[in-house]
Scaffold this motif. Structure first.
Motif, PDB file in Angstrom:
ATOM      1  N   PRO A  31     -30.870 -16.168  13.513  1.00  0.00           N
ATOM      2  CA  PRO A  31     -30.999 -16.000  14.964  1.00  0.00           C
ATOM      3  C   PRO A  31     -29.743 -15.412  15.612  1.00  0.00           C
ATOM      4  N   LEU A  32     -28.569 -15.721  15.059  1.00  0.00           N
ATOM      5  CA  LEU A  32     -27.343 -15.139  15.611  1.00  0.00           C
ATOM      6  C   LEU A  32     -27.322 -13.631  15.394  1.00  0.00           C
ATOM      7  N   LEU A  33     -27.705 -13.203  14.208  1.00  0.00           N
ATOM      8  CA  LEU A  33     -27.791 -11.778  13.914  1.00  0.00           C
ATOM      9  C   LEU A  33     -28.859 -11.113  14.781  1.00  0.00           C
ATOM     10  N   GLY A  34     -29.995 -11.766  14.891  1.00  0.00           N
ATOM     11  CA  GLY A  34     -31.079 -11.226  15.722  1.00  0.00           C
ATOM     12  C   GLY A  34     -30.666 -11.099  17.182  1.00  0.00           C
TER      13      GLY A  34
ATOM     14  N   VAL B 206     -30.548  -7.626  19.371  1.00  0.00           N
ATOM     15  CA  VAL B 206     -31.281  -7.465  20.636  1.00  0.00           C
ATOM     16  C   VAL B 206     -30.329  -7.070  21.761  1.00  0.00           C
ATOM     17  N   VAL B 207     -29.209  -7.760  21.864  1.00  0.00           N
ATOM     18  CA  VAL B 207     -28.246  -7.454  22.930  1.00  0.00           C
ATOM     19  C   VAL B 207     -27.689  -6.040  22.772  1.00  0.00           C
ATOM     20  N   ALA B 208     -27.312  -5.673  21.553  1.00  0.00           N
ATOM     21  CA  ALA B 208     -26.768  -4.329  21.313  1.00  0.00           C
ATOM     22  C   ALA B 208     -27.797  -3.255  21.625  1.00  0.00           C
ATOM     23  N   THR B 209     -29.039  -3.472  21.241  1.00  0.00           N
ATOM     24  CA  THR B 209     -30.097  -2.498  21.492  1.00  0.00           C
ATOM     25  C   THR B 209     -30.369  -2.358  22.984  1.00  0.00           C
ATOM     26  N   LEU B 210     -30.447  -3.475  23.698  1.00  0.00           N
ATOM     27  CA  LEU B 210     -30.689  -3.411  25.140  1.00  0.00           C
ATOM     28  C   LEU B 210     -29.524  -2.760  25.882  1.00  0.00           C
ATOM     29  N   ARG B 211     -28.288  -3.064  25.469  1.00  0.00           N
ATOM     30  CA  ARG B 211     -27.125  -2.428  26.104  1.00  0.00           C
ATOM     31  C   ARG B 211     -27.154  -0.918  25.890  1.00  0.00           C
ATOM     32  N   ALA B 212     -27.472  -0.487  24.670  1.00  0.00           N
ATOM     33  CA  ALA B 212     -27.548   0.950  24.377  1.00  0.00           C
ATOM     34  C   ALA B 212     -28.657   1.598  25.187  1.00  0.00           C
ATOM     35  N   ALA B 213     -29.809   0.949  25.268  1.00  0.00           N
ATOM     36  CA  ALA B 213     -30.924   1.509  26.033  1.00  0.00           C
ATOM     37  C   ALA B 213     -30.565   1.648  27.508  1.00  0.00           C
ATOM     38  N   LEU B 214     -29.903   0.657  28.065  1.00  0.00           N
ATOM     39  CA  LEU B 214     -29.501   0.731  29.475  1.00  0.00           C
ATOM     40  C   LEU B 214     -28.462   1.832  29.691  1.00  0.00           C
ATOM     41  N   ALA B 215     -27.540   1.975  28.753  1.00  0.00           N
ATOM     42  CA  ALA B 215     -26.531   3.033  28.869  1.00  0.00           C
ATOM     43  C   ALA B 215     -27.184   4.406  28.783  1.00  0.00           C
ATOM     44  N   HIS B 216     -28.131   4.570  27.863  1.00  0.00           N
ATOM     45  CA  HIS B 216     -28.827   5.859  27.731  1.00  0.00           C
ATOM     46  C   HIS B 216     -29.643   6.160  28.982  1.00  0.00           C
ATOM     47  N   GLN B 217     -30.278   5.124  29.536  1.00  0.00           N
ATOM     48  CA  GLN B 217     -31.068   5.315  30.759  1.00  0.00           C
ATOM     49  C   GLN B 217     -30.160   5.701  31.927  1.00  0.00           C
TER      50      GLN B 217
END
Length: 158
Positions: A57-60, A64-75
């Motif tokens: 769960p820590l890795l997951g 999730v946090v890294a993916t959402l941060r990247a998506a928000l930055a790209h947006q």
């Protein structure tokens, strides 16, 4: 007032992502609870498995946090490019039945955008456009790499 089709599409995507994040959160909590039970059992094998289960769960969560941060930055970059009128115009490019841009057209657009980028490689806008061109040409790994560069350059620019 009626909601526009693009706004509805964005709302659907955000709702889907929120549902996935909630489901993952529930799953991570369950895994965490199982890990705690294993860790507190006192048996050597169970404690070792508990450590492994706790890592999941820590890795997951990190993914999730890294993916959402990247998506928000790209947006964020996409909104800025759209506002400046610098987004790649792919409306007139020929497309396959699947909706993807024809390979020859994508390659021609890529060559044009790469020339622009070579003239100004330290500009986040040209890096963003190059990342989009890589994506259209089907080279997703380079697209992600160049998009990370564009995000970093844009942060320096702010």
């Amino acid at each position: 007032m009626t909601e526009s089709a693009p706004a509805r599409e964005v709302l659907k995507r955000v709702a889907f992502i929120a549902a996935l994040v909630l489901a993952l959160g529930f799953y991570f909590l369950l895994l965490g609870r199982i890990a705690i039970e294993l860790l507190t059992s006192g048996e050597v094998a169970a404690v070792a498995i508990g450590v492994g289960v706790l890592i999941l769960p820590l890795l997951g969560l990190w993914i999730v946090v890294a993916t959402l941060r990247a998506a928000l930055a790209h947006q964020h970059l996409a909104r800025r490019m759209h506002a400046e009128g610098r987004e790649l115009d792919t409306a007139d490019l020929p497309r396959r039945p699947s909706g993807r841009v024809e390979r020859d057209a994508a390659d021609a657009l890529f060559a044009q955008v790469k020339t622009e980028w070579e003239a100004d490689p330290d500009n986040w806008r040209s890096s963003y456009r190059l990342a989009r061109a890589y994506d259209l040409a089907g080279d997703r790994s380079r697209a992600r790499e160049v998009m990370r560069r564009a995000v970093a350059l844009e942060r320096l620019d702010r």
